[in-house]
Every structure is written in structure tokens, then in C-alpha cells.
Scaffold this motif. Structure first.
Motif, PDB file in Angstrom:
ATOM      1  N   MET A  52       0.844  -1.174   0.000  1.00 10.50           N
ATOM      2  CA  MET A  52       0.000   0.000   0.000  1.00 10.50           C
ATOM      3  C   MET A  52       0.883   1.228   0.000  1.00 10.50           C
ATOM      4  O   MET A  52       1.853   1.315   0.735  1.00 10.50           O
ATOM      5  CB  MET A  52      -0.891  -0.002   1.241  1.00 10.50           C
ATOM      6  N   THR A  88      -1.675   6.649  -0.215  1.00 10.00           N
ATOM      7  CA  THR A  88      -2.963   6.094   0.185  1.00 10.00           C
ATOM      8  C   THR A  88      -3.094   6.075   1.702  1.00 10.00           C
ATOM      9  O   THR A  88      -4.141   6.424   2.255  1.00 10.00           O
ATOM     10  CB  THR A  88      -3.118   4.666  -0.362  1.00 10.00           C
ATOM     11  N   GLY A 116      -9.361   3.405   5.058  1.00 10.43           N
ATOM     12  CA  GLY A 116      -8.206   2.857   4.367  1.00 10.43           C
ATOM     13  C   GLY A 116      -7.234   2.171   5.304  1.00 10.43           C
ATOM     14  O   GLY A 116      -7.595   1.771   6.416  1.00 10.43           O
ATOM     15  N   GLN A 146      -8.129  -4.840   1.958  1.00 12.65           N
ATOM     16  CA  GLN A 146      -8.801  -3.685   1.383  1.00 12.65           C
ATOM     17  C   GLN A 146     -10.276  -3.945   1.113  1.00 12.65           C
ATOM     18  O   GLN A 146     -11.106  -3.054   1.231  1.00 12.65           O
ATOM     19  CB  GLN A 146      -8.097  -3.270   0.084  1.00 12.65           C
TER      20      GLN A 146
END
Length: 225
Positions: free
Chosen positions: A1, A5, A78, A31
Motif C-alpha cells: 500500500m 494512500t 483505508g 482492502q
């Protein structure tokens, strides 16, 4: 990741979370929104030996979570890093009526041992949540199934199911620290894959026979927040 993000998720989190003590929303290990909240860790050490009781019984040891070791999780916004604090399970483990089984793959019908009948012991040590099942019966179908897989390293991870009782976000909302969890009526599980590199397990074979050892990773836990 990507860092971008992660930074974007933290920025959104900071805008929408009312208090840093609020628990992660839609907490999960991947995710995908439907993913379970699997917390995993790894270390070394799968062994197969006899139980001290003899009679061909097997002794299992491991860690279902490693304290003070970050691993990636996801919430509504996230990715973030999660850490379980040292001693976070002390209150839960001190319950006189503690009910936690050792299971395969978090399947509640595939139980190998259980705290309520004295076949499973859970304690906190310098590494994390220590799991000890001193006398597994190799005649049990599930023990017979998992023992050779642990011995060969085909399966070498653990996980645990728990509820988050208290925790806090870091000031930048990139890290969530669990300061108290409840494992009563959760589980400790032998599972397939791990994400957090930091635990250990051991399954022991008869004392008369040479100890068989294998190095391994050990999963840190499905967690239910």
C-alpha cells in the motif's frame, strides 16, 4: 500500500473520527470491505513432541499474538498500522469463567482444546499471548489432521478472535494501539497465512522419541472489534 494512500486515509480519519479513543470502523485485514478482521504475526518454532503425560499425547505451544509489533489493518477510510499493547489481555485472561477454545481455522466445531475443561492454558509472557495445550489426543480427527501439517511446515500460523475494549489512535491517525481486549468466548486458532511477522508455536511428540522441529511463521489473530 502506497504512503500516499495511507496518508490520505489518515487525513480522512482525522476529519471524521470524533475522539482518538474511538475504535476503527469496519475493521478488517484487507482492502476488500467484506474481509474479516484477521490479525496475524509470525516468528519461528513449530515442534512436535510427546506430552509430559505420555501415552502418545501431543503438546502444543505457540503465541496467538505478539505484543508491541505493528501490522497492517484497514478501516472504513483505508489502511493503518495496528499494535496490541503488552498486557492488553490481562483483565480478560484473569476471568474465573474464561471460555476460549483452540480451534482450526476459526471453525468453532473443530476444537482441539478448551480453557473450561483444563485442556488449554492462556497466559501473557514477554512475547504476547502464549497458548499451551499440554495433552492433545492424536486419535482426535482434527488433531490427526493438523499434526503432520504443523510438523512439515505446511501449516505454521496462528490467529485469535477477540473484542477490542479500549485503544487509541496516534495523533496523526496512522496507527491504532489496542490497550485492552476481551478474548472470553473468542478463540485461538491454527490457520493458514500470516501478515504480521512475529509469533511462535510448538506441537510436541512422545518424550521417548527424538524431538521433531520445524521453523515457521505464526499468525496473530482474527480479531473482532
Amino acid at each position: 500500500m502506497t504512503a500516499l494512500t495511507r496518508a490520505a486515509a489518515a487525513a480522512e480519519r482525522a476529519q471524521h473520527i470524533a475522539q482518538r479513543s474511538d475504535r476503527p470502523s469496519q475493521r478488517r485485514s484487507a482492502q476488500q470491505p467484506g474481509a474479516r478482521a484477521a490479525v496475524r504475526a509470525s516468528l519461528s518454532g513449530v515442534q512436535l513432541r510427546d506430552s509430559a503425560d505420555g501415552g502418545g499425547l501431543l503438546e502444543f505451544r505457540g503465541h496467538a499474538t505478539v505484543y508491541e509489533h505493528g501490522y497492517e489493518m484497514w478501516d472504513y477510510f483505508g489502511p493503518y498500522t495496528e499494535i496490541v499493547s503488552e498486557g492488553a489481555g490481562a483483565d480478560s485472561l484473569a476471568r474465573a469463567d474464561l471460555d476460549v477454545p483452540l480451534v482450526l481455522g476459526h471453525d468453532q466445531l473443530r476444537r482441539l482444546a478448551r480453557t473450561t475443561n483444563g485442556s488449554l492454558f492462556l497466559t501473557e509472557d514477554a512475547n504476547g499471548l502464549h497458548v499451551h495445550a499440554p495433552a492433545l489426543d492424536p486419535a482426535d480427527h482434527d488433531v490427526a489432521y493438523i499434526a503432520p501439517k504443523l510438523k512439515s511446515g505446511l501449516v505454521d500460523e496462528m490467529s485469535f478472535a477477540f473484542r477490542i475494549e479500549a485503544g487509541q489512535w496516534s495523533p496523526d491517525y496512522t496507527e491504532y494501539r489496542i490497550t485492552r481486549y476481551d478474548i472470553h468466548r473468542g478463540d485461538v486458532a491454527i490457520v493458514g497465512y500470516g501478515a504480521n511477522p512475529a509469533t511462535s508455536a510448538s506441537l510436541r511428540q512422545p518424550a521417548a522419541a527424538p524431538a521433531s522441529r520445524a521453523r515457521a511463521l505464526l499468525e496473530l489473530g482474527i480479531a473482532r472489534g
